[in-house]
Design a protein around this motif. Sequence first.
Motif, mmCIF file in Angstrom:
data_model
loop_
_atom_site.group_PDB
_atom_site.id
_atom_site.type_symbol
_atom_site.label_atom_id
_atom_site.label_comp_id
_atom_site.label_asym_id
_atom_site.label_seq_id
_atom_site.Cartn_x
_atom_site.Cartn_y
_atom_site.Cartn_z
ATOM 1 N N ARG A 181 0.804 -1.175 0.177
ATOM 2 C CA ARG A 181 -0.011 0.052 -0.194
ATOM 3 C C ARG A 181 0.898 1.511 0.150
ATOM 4 O O ARG A 181 2.056 1.201 0.296
ATOM 5 C CB ARG A 181 -1.140 0.003 1.355
ATOM 6 N N TYR A 182 0.110 2.455 -0.358
ATOM 7 C CA TYR A 182 0.852 3.535 -0.458
ATOM 8 C C TYR A 182 1.180 4.112 0.962
ATOM 9 O O TYR A 182 0.522 4.047 1.858
ATOM 10 C CB TYR A 182 0.171 4.778 -1.288
ATOM 11 N N PRO A 183 2.418 4.771 1.268
ATOM 12 C CA PRO A 183 2.875 5.080 2.528
ATOM 13 C C PRO A 183 2.541 6.156 3.172
ATOM 14 O O PRO A 183 3.041 7.125 3.695
ATOM 15 C CB PRO A 183 4.364 4.859 2.597
ATOM 16 N N TRP A 184 1.009 6.559 3.053
ATOM 17 C CA TRP A 184 0.449 7.795 3.394
ATOM 18 C C TRP A 184 0.747 7.896 4.882
ATOM 19 O O TRP A 184 0.740 7.042 5.796
ATOM 20 C CB TRP A 184 -0.904 8.001 3.068
ATOM 21 N N PRO A 185 1.058 9.236 5.344
ATOM 22 C CA PRO A 185 1.328 9.206 6.684
ATOM 23 C C PRO A 185 -0.027 9.192 7.452
ATOM 24 O O PRO A 185 -1.238 9.322 7.295
ATOM 25 C CB PRO A 185 1.834 11.083 6.912
ATOM 26 N N LYS A 186 -0.106 9.042 8.741
ATOM 27 C CA LYS A 186 -1.137 8.783 9.882
ATOM 28 C C LYS A 186 -1.734 10.056 9.967
ATOM 29 O O LYS A 186 -1.030 11.125 9.808
ATOM 30 C CB LYS A 186 -0.573 8.150 11.111
ATOM 31 N N PHE A 187 -3.046 9.854 10.419
ATOM 32 C CA PHE A 187 -3.675 11.160 10.623
ATOM 33 C C PHE A 187 -4.660 10.913 11.949
ATOM 34 O O PHE A 187 -4.957 9.773 12.388
ATOM 35 C CB PHE A 187 -4.655 11.199 9.339
ATOM 36 N N THR A 238 -15.180 18.037 15.180
ATOM 37 C CA THR A 238 -14.836 19.434 15.624
ATOM 38 C C THR A 238 -14.384 20.246 14.266
ATOM 39 O O THR A 238 -13.827 21.526 14.526
ATOM 40 C CB THR A 238 -13.770 19.603 16.453
ATOM 41 N N GLY A 239 -14.319 19.650 13.405
ATOM 42 C CA GLY A 239 -14.164 20.472 11.979
ATOM 43 C C GLY A 239 -12.626 20.452 11.525
ATOM 44 O O GLY A 239 -12.174 21.261 10.722
ATOM 45 N N LYS A 240 -11.784 19.293 11.927
ATOM 46 C CA LYS A 240 -10.271 19.173 11.665
ATOM 47 C C LYS A 240 -9.919 17.760 11.265
ATOM 48 O O LYS A 240 -10.267 16.966 12.089
ATOM 49 C CB LYS A 240 -9.424 20.112 12.670
ATOM 50 N N VAL A 241 -9.235 17.584 10.166
ATOM 51 C CA VAL A 241 -8.366 16.401 10.296
ATOM 52 C C VAL A 241 -6.913 16.664 10.029
ATOM 53 O O VAL A 241 -6.829 17.774 9.037
ATOM 54 C CB VAL A 241 -8.917 15.623 8.858
ATOM 55 N N LYS A 242 -6.146 16.091 10.872
ATOM 56 C CA LYS A 242 -4.722 16.460 10.828
ATOM 57 C C LYS A 242 -3.813 15.401 10.503
ATOM 58 O O LYS A 242 -4.229 14.286 11.228
ATOM 59 C CB LYS A 242 -4.444 17.242 12.040
ATOM 60 N N TRP A 243 -2.807 15.516 9.528
ATOM 61 C CA TRP A 243 -1.947 14.413 9.647
ATOM 62 C C TRP A 243 -0.500 14.795 10.271
ATOM 63 O O TRP A 243 -0.274 15.591 10.769
ATOM 64 C CB TRP A 243 -1.409 14.385 8.070
ATOM 65 N N GLU A 244 0.348 13.691 10.702
ATOM 66 C CA GLU A 244 1.451 13.667 11.443
ATOM 67 C C GLU A 244 2.667 14.583 10.642
ATOM 68 O O GLU A 244 3.488 14.748 11.340
ATOM 69 C CB GLU A 244 2.012 12.119 11.482
ATOM 70 N N ASN A 245 2.292 14.686 9.515
ATOM 71 C CA ASN A 245 3.404 15.540 8.757
ATOM 72 C C ASN A 245 3.120 17.103 9.046
ATOM 73 O O ASN A 245 3.699 17.761 8.214
ATOM 74 C CB ASN A 245 3.513 15.256 7.042
ATOM 75 N N GLY A 246 2.195 17.408 9.805
ATOM 76 C CA GLY A 246 1.693 18.621 10.022
ATOM 77 C C GLY A 246 0.766 19.266 9.104
ATOM 78 O O GLY A 246 0.252 20.556 9.553
ATOM 79 N N SER A 247 0.385 18.620 8.015
ATOM 80 C CA SER A 247 -0.807 19.054 7.128
ATOM 81 C C SER A 247 -2.057 18.838 7.889
ATOM 82 O O SER A 247 -2.298 18.058 8.750
ATOM 83 C CB SER A 247 -0.903 18.417 5.735
ATOM 84 N N PHE A 248 -2.978 19.565 7.380
ATOM 85 C CA PHE A 248 -4.390 19.657 7.968
ATOM 86 C C PHE A 248 -5.447 20.344 7.185
ATOM 87 O O PHE A 248 -5.261 21.065 6.329
ATOM 88 C CB PHE A 248 -4.651 20.371 9.355
#
Length: 230
Positions: A95-101, A107-117
């Motif tokens: 599988r593609y190695p997408w970062p965890k989230f 509460t209106g937010k999805v955030k990844w471990e790479n700092g993106s949201f």
Amino acid sequence: EHKKWRLWEGVRGYPGQGEVLEAFATEKYSWLLKARQLGGDESVAFAAFHQSVSIPNSETDFISKDFPAAKYFLKRRLLRQMEKAYSMEYAPGKRYPWPKFDDNSDTGKVKWENGSFVEAFSSDNQAVRSRSPRLVVLNEVRTFSTKDAEEIWTAITATVDAHPARRSITLSTAAFGSWFNVMTKKLMDGEVDGVRFLFLPSDTNPERDEAWRELGLSRATHPSLFLQEF
């Protein structure tokens, strides 16, 4: 160059969806006029997802008329596209190695471990006008008040123009008399520069033939409203 987008050509398998995805990925300003139920939301959800996992510390602001509608996008569109993406394999068993989230969509937010949201906002939120996201999405703009739409558009164009990597995606179905319709007409008349106009008509879905249209019109209380939506 755009292999990552071809993987997702036709989020729903409709002709023209690949062009929309590629525009969402590459154009500084994209403006999509669409009929209903053609995968427009899924396309913008994947664009937001792919930016988030590919470019660390990327901020995407998703703006709908009200906060519940914006949260709905995160829960019912973004997370569903992510579910597909996280199950994709680039080779058998790999599988593609997408970062965890972290899913904080309630509460209106999805955030990844790479700092993106990706964060949800209502169109009347004054604070969103002063933010500096890498990607800003205006969804179902036909539902925005003229005041909110004009203020947000003025604010985001200044923000997007200020940095070469920032982008804006606007998408909506039509609504007679709305700010979205007024701006769409200007785009179609060539009065607005630097914005890529995209159109997904009802027959993008090949099952929507003339018989389908006639049936829909026969069921509509007001045929003009059916034509507005489809």
